[in-house]
Design a protein around this motif. Structure first.
Motif, mmCIF file in Angstrom:
data_model
loop_
_atom_site.group_PDB
_atom_site.id
_atom_site.type_symbol
_atom_site.label_atom_id
_atom_site.label_comp_id
_atom_site.label_asym_id
_atom_site.label_seq_id
_atom_site.Cartn_x
_atom_site.Cartn_y
_atom_site.Cartn_z
ATOM 1 N N UNK A 28 12.601 -55.336 30.786
ATOM 2 C CA UNK A 28 12.308 -54.813 32.129
ATOM 3 C C UNK A 28 11.562 -55.846 32.975
ATOM 4 N N UNK A 29 11.877 -55.878 34.262
ATOM 5 C CA UNK A 29 11.150 -56.750 35.181
ATOM 6 C C UNK A 29 9.730 -56.249 35.391
ATOM 7 N N UNK A 30 9.551 -54.941 35.367
ATOM 8 C CA UNK A 30 8.251 -54.307 35.569
ATOM 9 C C UNK A 30 7.400 -54.471 34.314
ATOM 10 N N UNK A 31 6.342 -55.250 34.420
ATOM 11 C CA UNK A 31 5.474 -55.500 33.268
ATOM 12 C C UNK A 31 4.677 -54.259 32.856
ATOM 13 N N UNK A 32 4.734 -53.215 33.669
ATOM 14 C CA UNK A 32 4.060 -51.958 33.364
ATOM 15 C C UNK A 32 5.027 -50.921 32.781
ATOM 16 N N UNK A 33 6.281 -51.310 32.588
ATOM 17 C CA UNK A 33 7.288 -50.400 32.041
ATOM 18 C C UNK A 33 6.919 -50.016 30.609
ATOM 19 N N UNK A 34 7.321 -48.822 30.199
ATOM 20 C CA UNK A 34 7.088 -48.372 28.834
ATOM 21 C C UNK A 34 8.172 -48.928 27.926
ATOM 22 N N UNK A 35 7.739 -49.583 26.856
ATOM 23 C CA UNK A 35 8.651 -50.148 25.865
ATOM 24 C C UNK A 35 8.244 -49.620 24.500
ATOM 25 N N UNK A 36 9.224 -49.120 23.746
ATOM 26 C CA UNK A 36 8.988 -48.641 22.383
ATOM 27 C C UNK A 36 9.847 -49.490 21.451
ATOM 28 N N UNK A 37 9.209 -50.074 20.449
ATOM 29 C CA UNK A 37 9.889 -50.960 19.507
ATOM 30 C C UNK A 37 9.941 -50.271 18.148
ATOM 31 N N UNK A 38 11.087 -50.398 17.486
ATOM 32 C CA UNK A 38 11.178 -49.883 16.119
ATOM 33 C C UNK A 38 11.952 -50.852 15.251
ATOM 34 N N UNK A 39 11.712 -50.766 13.958
ATOM 35 C CA UNK A 39 12.502 -51.467 12.949
ATOM 36 C C UNK A 39 12.795 -50.411 11.883
ATOM 37 N N UNK A 40 12.875 -50.786 10.631
ATOM 38 C CA UNK A 40 13.141 -49.783 9.603
ATOM 39 C C UNK A 40 11.880 -49.020 9.194
ATOM 40 N N UNK A 41 10.741 -49.719 9.161
ATOM 41 C CA UNK A 41 9.515 -49.080 8.679
ATOM 42 C C UNK A 41 8.288 -49.337 9.546
ATOM 43 N N UNK A 42 8.340 -50.249 10.492
ATOM 44 C CA UNK A 42 7.229 -50.464 11.407
ATOM 45 C C UNK A 42 6.592 -51.841 11.396
ATOM 46 N N UNK A 43 6.720 -52.580 10.308
ATOM 47 C CA UNK A 43 6.026 -53.858 10.189
ATOM 48 C C UNK A 43 6.556 -54.883 11.193
ATOM 49 N N UNK A 44 7.855 -55.066 11.237
ATOM 50 C CA UNK A 44 8.431 -56.040 12.175
ATOM 51 C C UNK A 44 8.227 -55.602 13.614
ATOM 52 N N UNK A 45 8.304 -54.298 13.852
ATOM 53 C CA UNK A 45 8.110 -53.780 15.210
ATOM 54 C C UNK A 45 6.719 -54.129 15.721
ATOM 55 N N UNK A 46 5.727 -54.063 14.863
ATOM 56 C CA UNK A 46 4.355 -54.407 15.255
ATOM 57 C C UNK A 46 4.268 -55.857 15.743
ATOM 58 N N UNK A 47 4.954 -56.754 15.060
ATOM 59 C CA UNK A 47 4.972 -58.155 15.472
ATOM 60 C C UNK A 47 5.626 -58.344 16.827
ATOM 61 N N UNK A 48 6.677 -57.593 17.090
ATOM 62 C CA UNK A 48 7.358 -57.675 18.388
ATOM 63 C C UNK A 48 6.444 -57.146 19.494
ATOM 64 N N UNK A 49 5.704 -56.092 19.207
ATOM 65 C CA UNK A 49 4.746 -55.568 20.192
ATOM 66 C C UNK A 49 3.752 -56.664 20.565
#
Length: 95
Positions: free
Chosen positions: A46-67
């Protein structure tokens, strides 16, 4: 973008997506790729830096790194699913 206005990012690897599927409307951005070269994905995010983004992987560990990477890029409302998710071939999912 997902129906509720949030951008959903699936951070699983290509082989995981091929084996199960992708949530309808989600972006597939593997964690290793965005963490290594975040600038390559600016056009997908998203261009809007205030947009809501939800990241997931299979169990959460990789998603945390992406956050962490997205926050470093300047995004302010970034969350991850800290738990197991199963994505089905038809785009449906279960927690």
């Amino acid at each position: 973008m997902y129906d509720d206005g949030a951008t959903i990012i699936d951070a699983r690897d290509d082989d995981e997506i091929e084996a199960s599927g992708l949530i309808d409307g989600a972006l597939h951005i593997p964690s290793g790729e965005i963490n290594e070269n975040p600038d390559e994905f600016v056009d997908l995010l998203p261009e809007d830096m205030d947009a809501t983004i939800v990241v997931h992987c299979a169990a959460g560990v990789r998603a945390r790194g992406v956050v962490d990477t997205l926050v470093e890029m300047g995004y302010e409302n970034v969350y991850y699913l800290d738990g197991r998710i199963t994505v089905n071939e038809d785009g449906s999912f279960e927690f």
